[in-house]
Design a protein around this motif. Structure first.
Motif, PDB file in Angstrom:
ATOM      1  N   GLY A  89     -33.099  63.901   1.125  1.00 40.53           N
ATOM      2  CA  GLY A  89     -33.343  64.253   2.345  1.00 40.53           C
ATOM      3  C   GLY A  89     -34.585  64.021   3.097  1.00 40.53           C
ATOM      4  N   THR A  90     -35.474  63.153   2.658  1.00 40.04           N
ATOM      5  CA  THR A  90     -36.604  62.799   3.350  1.00 40.04           C
ATOM      6  C   THR A  90     -36.621  61.221   3.827  1.00 40.04           C
ATOM      7  OG1 THR A  90     -37.765  62.351   1.438  1.00 40.04           O
ATOM      8  CG2 THR A  90     -38.003  64.476   2.261  1.00 40.04           C
ATOM      9  N   TYR A  91     -37.587  60.807   4.554  1.00 42.66           N
ATOM     10  CA  TYR A  91     -37.432  59.502   5.047  1.00 42.66           C
ATOM     11  C   TYR A  91     -38.424  58.492   4.279  1.00 42.66           C
ATOM     12  CZ  TYR A  91     -34.815  60.237   9.141  1.00 42.66           C
ATOM     13  OH  TYR A  91     -33.798  61.047  10.176  1.00 42.66           O
ATOM     14  N   HIS A  92     -38.228  57.203   4.216  1.00 42.65           N
ATOM     15  CA  HIS A  92     -38.918  56.302   3.265  1.00 42.65           C
ATOM     16  C   HIS A  92     -39.070  55.082   3.590  1.00 42.65           C
ATOM     17  CE1 HIS A  92     -38.962  59.155  -0.453  1.00 42.65           C
ATOM     18  NE2 HIS A  92     -37.731  59.356   0.254  1.00 42.65           N
ATOM     19  N   GLN A  93     -40.068  54.263   3.293  1.00 43.55           N
ATOM     20  CA  GLN A  93     -39.905  52.682   3.830  1.00 43.55           C
ATOM     21  C   GLN A  93     -39.692  51.959   3.030  1.00 43.55           C
ATOM     22  OE1 GLN A  93     -44.319  52.916   4.756  1.00 43.55           O
ATOM     23  NE2 GLN A  93     -43.535  52.144   7.014  1.00 43.55           N
ATOM     24  N   THR A  94     -39.095  52.315   1.468  1.00 48.86           N
ATOM     25  CA  THR A  94     -38.516  51.556   0.430  1.00 48.86           C
ATOM     26  C   THR A  94     -37.008  51.489   0.798  1.00 48.86           C
ATOM     27  OG1 THR A  94     -40.237  52.293  -1.071  1.00 48.86           O
ATOM     28  CG2 THR A  94     -38.066  51.344  -1.817  1.00 48.86           C
ATOM     29  N   ILE A  95     -36.536  50.440   0.666  1.00 51.48           N
ATOM     30  CA  ILE A  95     -34.932  50.393   1.020  1.00 51.48           C
ATOM     31  C   ILE A  95     -34.006  51.370   0.247  1.00 51.48           C
ATOM     32  CG2 ILE A  95     -32.919  48.778   0.940  1.00 51.48           C
ATOM     33  CD1 ILE A  95     -34.495  46.559   1.729  1.00 51.48           C
ATOM     34  N   THR A  96     -33.336  52.048   0.554  1.00 53.13           N
ATOM     35  CA  THR A  96     -32.190  52.993   0.209  1.00 53.13           C
ATOM     36  C   THR A  96     -31.057  52.524   0.401  1.00 53.13           C
ATOM     37  OG1 THR A  96     -32.298  54.792   1.400  1.00 53.13           O
ATOM     38  CG2 THR A  96     -34.046  54.678  -0.333  1.00 53.13           C
ATOM     39  N   PRO A  97     -29.794  52.946  -0.111  1.00 54.41           N
ATOM     40  CA  PRO A  97     -28.575  52.561   0.470  1.00 54.41           C
ATOM     41  C   PRO A  97     -28.346  53.470   1.809  1.00 54.41           C
ATOM     42  CG  PRO A  97     -28.493  53.289  -1.743  1.00 54.41           C
ATOM     43  CD  PRO A  97     -29.757  53.379  -1.323  1.00 54.41           C
ATOM     44  N   LEU A  98     -29.046  54.321   2.154  1.00 53.95           N
ATOM     45  CA  LEU A  98     -28.828  55.022   3.460  1.00 53.95           C
ATOM     46  C   LEU A  98     -29.927  54.759   4.560  1.00 53.95           C
ATOM     47  CD1 LEU A  98     -27.296  57.273   5.092  1.00 53.95           C
ATOM     48  CD2 LEU A  98     -28.481  59.085   4.064  1.00 53.95           C
ATOM     49  N   PHE A  99     -29.722  53.946   5.533  1.00 58.22           N
ATOM     50  CA  PHE A  99     -30.619  53.657   6.587  1.00 58.22           C
ATOM     51  C   PHE A  99     -30.693  54.948   7.617  1.00 58.22           C
ATOM     52  CE2 PHE A  99     -30.922  51.508  10.799  1.00 58.22           C
ATOM     53  CZ  PHE A  99     -32.293  51.107  10.677  1.00 58.22           C
ATOM     54  N   GLY A 100     -31.899  55.140   7.605  1.00 56.49           N
ATOM     55  CA  GLY A 100     -32.070  56.428   8.610  1.00 56.49           C
ATOM     56  C   GLY A 100     -32.373  56.082  10.062  1.00 56.49           C
ATOM     57  N   GLY A 101     -32.883  54.770  10.141  1.00 56.83           N
ATOM     58  CA  GLY A 101     -33.067  54.573  11.782  1.00 56.83           C
ATOM     59  C   GLY A 101     -34.202  53.516  11.743  1.00 56.83           C
ATOM     60  N   ALA A 102     -34.884  53.339  12.984  1.00 54.31           N
ATOM     61  CA  ALA A 102     -36.083  52.571  12.905  1.00 54.31           C
ATOM     62  C   ALA A 102     -37.106  53.042  14.206  1.00 54.31           C
ATOM     63  CB  ALA A 102     -35.461  50.933  13.688  1.00 54.31           C
ATOM     64  N   VAL A 103     -38.265  52.689  13.825  1.00 55.19           N
ATOM     65  CA  VAL A 103     -39.565  52.999  14.604  1.00 55.19           C
ATOM     66  C   VAL A 103     -39.429  51.695  15.486  1.00 55.19           C
ATOM     67  CG1 VAL A 103     -41.956  53.535  14.906  1.00 55.19           C
ATOM     68  CG2 VAL A 103     -40.659  54.729  13.132  1.00 55.19           C
ATOM     69  N   ALA A 104     -39.706  51.826  16.901  1.00 54.74           N
ATOM     70  CA  ALA A 104     -39.694  50.491  17.564  1.00 54.74           C
ATOM     71  C   ALA A 104     -40.977  50.799  18.385  1.00 54.74           C
ATOM     72  CB  ALA A 104     -38.401  50.444  18.552  1.00 54.74           C
ATOM     73  N   ALA A 105     -41.684  49.376  18.363  1.00 52.92           N
ATOM     74  CA  ALA A 105     -42.802  49.459  19.257  1.00 52.92           C
ATOM     75  C   ALA A 105     -42.516  48.334  20.600  1.00 52.92           C
ATOM     76  CB  ALA A 105     -44.104  48.484  18.526  1.00 52.92           C
ATOM     77  N   VAL A 106     -42.684  48.843  21.793  1.00 49.29           N
ATOM     78  CA  VAL A 106     -42.333  47.935  22.850  1.00 49.29           C
ATOM     79  C   VAL A 106     -43.637  47.231  23.441  1.00 49.29           C
ATOM     80  CG1 VAL A 106     -41.336  48.006  25.436  1.00 49.29           C
ATOM     81  CG2 VAL A 106     -40.577  49.499  23.456  1.00 49.29           C
ATOM     82  N   LEU A 107     -43.535  45.942  23.175  1.00 46.49           N
ATOM     83  CA  LEU A 107     -44.610  45.122  23.673  1.00 46.49           C
ATOM     84  C   LEU A 107     -44.375  44.476  25.088  1.00 46.49           C
ATOM     85  CD1 LEU A 107     -47.042  43.339  22.982  1.00 46.49           C
ATOM     86  CD2 LEU A 107     -45.502  41.673  22.058  1.00 46.49           C
ATOM     87  N   GLN A 108     -45.477  44.868  25.773  1.00 42.49           N
ATOM     88  CA  GLN A 108     -45.574  44.135  27.362  1.00 42.49           C
ATOM     89  C   GLN A 108     -46.334  42.743  27.226  1.00 42.49           C
ATOM     90  OE1 GLN A 108     -45.331  47.333  30.547  1.00 42.49           O
ATOM     91  NE2 GLN A 108     -47.116  47.563  29.392  1.00 42.49           N
ATOM     92  N   PHE A 109     -45.645  41.620  27.382  1.00 42.64           N
ATOM     93  CA  PHE A 109     -46.261  40.463  27.271  1.00 42.64           C
ATOM     94  C   PHE A 109     -47.340  40.200  28.526  1.00 42.64           C
ATOM     95  CE2 PHE A 109     -42.631  38.899  24.916  1.00 42.64           C
ATOM     96  CZ  PHE A 109     -43.144  38.671  23.976  1.00 42.64           C
ATOM     97  N   HIS A 110     -47.367  40.641  29.538  1.00 45.96           N
ATOM     98  CA  HIS A 110     -48.341  40.488  30.432  1.00 45.96           C
ATOM     99  C   HIS A 110     -49.496  40.783  30.110  1.00 45.96           C
ATOM    100  CE1 HIS A 110     -50.807  40.485  34.447  1.00 45.96           C
ATOM    101  NE2 HIS A 110     -49.788  39.772  34.913  1.00 45.96           N
ATOM    102  N   PRO A 111     -50.079  42.155  29.862  1.00 46.64           N
ATOM    103  CA  PRO A 111     -51.141  42.615  29.344  1.00 46.64           C
ATOM    104  C   PRO A 111     -51.728  42.084  28.240  1.00 46.64           C
ATOM    105  CG  PRO A 111     -49.478  44.433  29.208  1.00 46.64           C
ATOM    106  CD  PRO A 111     -48.927  43.250  30.014  1.00 46.64           C
ATOM    107  N   PHE A 112     -50.604  41.642  27.365  1.00 50.86           N
ATOM    108  CA  PHE A 112     -51.039  41.066  25.935  1.00 50.86           C
ATOM    109  C   PHE A 112     -51.635  39.783  26.156  1.00 50.86           C
ATOM    110  CE2 PHE A 112     -49.397  38.138  22.393  1.00 50.86           C
ATOM    111  CZ  PHE A 112     -50.461  38.708  21.389  1.00 50.86           C
ATOM    112  N   MET A 113     -50.821  39.010  27.052  1.00 48.59           N
ATOM    113  CA  MET A 113     -51.586  37.672  27.081  1.00 48.59           C
ATOM    114  C   MET A 113     -52.890  37.775  27.874  1.00 48.59           C
ATOM    115  SD  MET A 113     -49.489  35.768  25.470  1.00 48.59           S
ATOM    116  CE  MET A 113     -49.974  34.167  25.794  1.00 48.59           C
ATOM    117  N   GLY A 114     -52.941  38.691  28.963  1.00 49.22           N
ATOM    118  CA  GLY A 114     -53.984  38.781  29.658  1.00 49.22           C
ATOM    119  C   GLY A 114     -55.120  39.064  29.102  1.00 49.22           C
ATOM    120  N   ASN A 115     -55.054  40.040  28.044  1.00 54.42           N
ATOM    121  CA  ASN A 115     -56.282  40.382  27.037  1.00 54.42           C
ATOM    122  C   ASN A 115     -56.556  39.213  26.119  1.00 54.42           C
ATOM    123  OD1 ASN A 115     -56.206  42.955  28.213  1.00 54.42           O
ATOM    124  ND2 ASN A 115     -54.629  43.695  26.556  1.00 54.42           N
TER     125      ASN A 115
END
Length: 262
Positions: A213-239
């Protein structure tokens, strides 16, 4: 006629580890002194690139860890507190948002949408067709990966199903391996004029699994979902390139897949 001096540099960087190297090709018209000077700056640039790339992965992995150990996750309030108000959030603009995409089975869709509407009025699972939000038809798919939360908050994408031909395989790769995975760069749906036409984004997915009933980062048979990070290339390359003299230098970006054979 005049022959333009040519110096070609290839920076190789693994998408999730930041480990990389440099390959250099030059024409005979480029002096060794010029090459040595450029290589010195290039090594500094590569070090900055590796540091920045690892830094980009650090924050969403930290957010994933915090969310996984929270007994109250997933709720919008917990997500916003751990993500939007976190002291490690980067303000340089390279990471534009952190998102939570649960694994929603088709049999659970109606109850999931009803539960989400208690927190986000009007919530429904949808996709974009020619920049217009269109609800996914009933029984459209066995599985959906809708954006349930995002920080900074953007109500326009709540419910957007990313189980498509581009992002879907990347989420399933992360699910199968337990490791971060990234989608192909794509054009932002809402262009930023300050980016002068370079509006490429990339999404990094970090999988979470369910056990007891709780979330883990270790693989189990039940996939809960994903945390996603959105990267913008323009400021990344500019920095990244800030402080380097790029006069008369063109910078191109390519994503190279692993290949086999000669």
């Amino acid at each position: 006629g005049n022959v333009r001096s040519m110096l070609v540099v290839c920076i190789l960087l693994h998408e999730s580890t930041g480990v990389g190297g440099v390959e250099i090709l030059t024409s005979e018209s480029v002096s060794q002194a010029s090459v040595d000077l450029f290589v010195r700056d290039l090594n500094g640039m590569l070090a900055s690139l590796k540091f920045s790339w690892n830094d980009i992965f650090l924050y969403p992995e930290l957010a994933s860890s915090l969310l996984a150990v929270s007994e109250m996750f997933p709720t919008f309030q917990v997500f916003d507190r751990f993500v939007g108000e976190n002291m490690y959030w980067k303000s340089d603009g390279a990471l534009s948002s952190i998102q939570w995409m649960p694994n929603v089975q088709n049999s659970e869709r109606d109850s999931f949408e009803a539960k989400m509407r208690m927190q986000v009025p009007g919530f429904r699972i949808f996709t974009f067709q020619e920049n217009v939000a269109v609800r996914r038809p009933t029984n459209f798919s066995d599985t959906y990966y809708p954006i349930a939360y995002c920080s900074p908050c953007d109500p326009a994408i709540f419910g957007l199903d990313v189980n498509d031909n581009v992002e879907g395989p990347c989420i399933r790769k992360a699910m199968a391996t337990g490791r971060p995975s990234s989608a192909e760069p794509f054009d932002a749906r809402v262009a930023d004029p300050s980016f002068e036409g370079f509006n490429k984004l990339m999404v990094i997915y970090i999988p979470l699994y369910v056990a007891d009933g709780t979330y883990h980062q270790t693989i189990t048979p039940l996939f809960g979902g994903a945390v996603a990070a959105v990267l913008q290339f323009h400021p990344f390359m500019g920095n990244l390139f800030q402080g380097f003299d790029l006069k008369n230098i063109d910078v191109f970006m390519f994503r190279v897949q692993n290949v086999s054979g000669p």
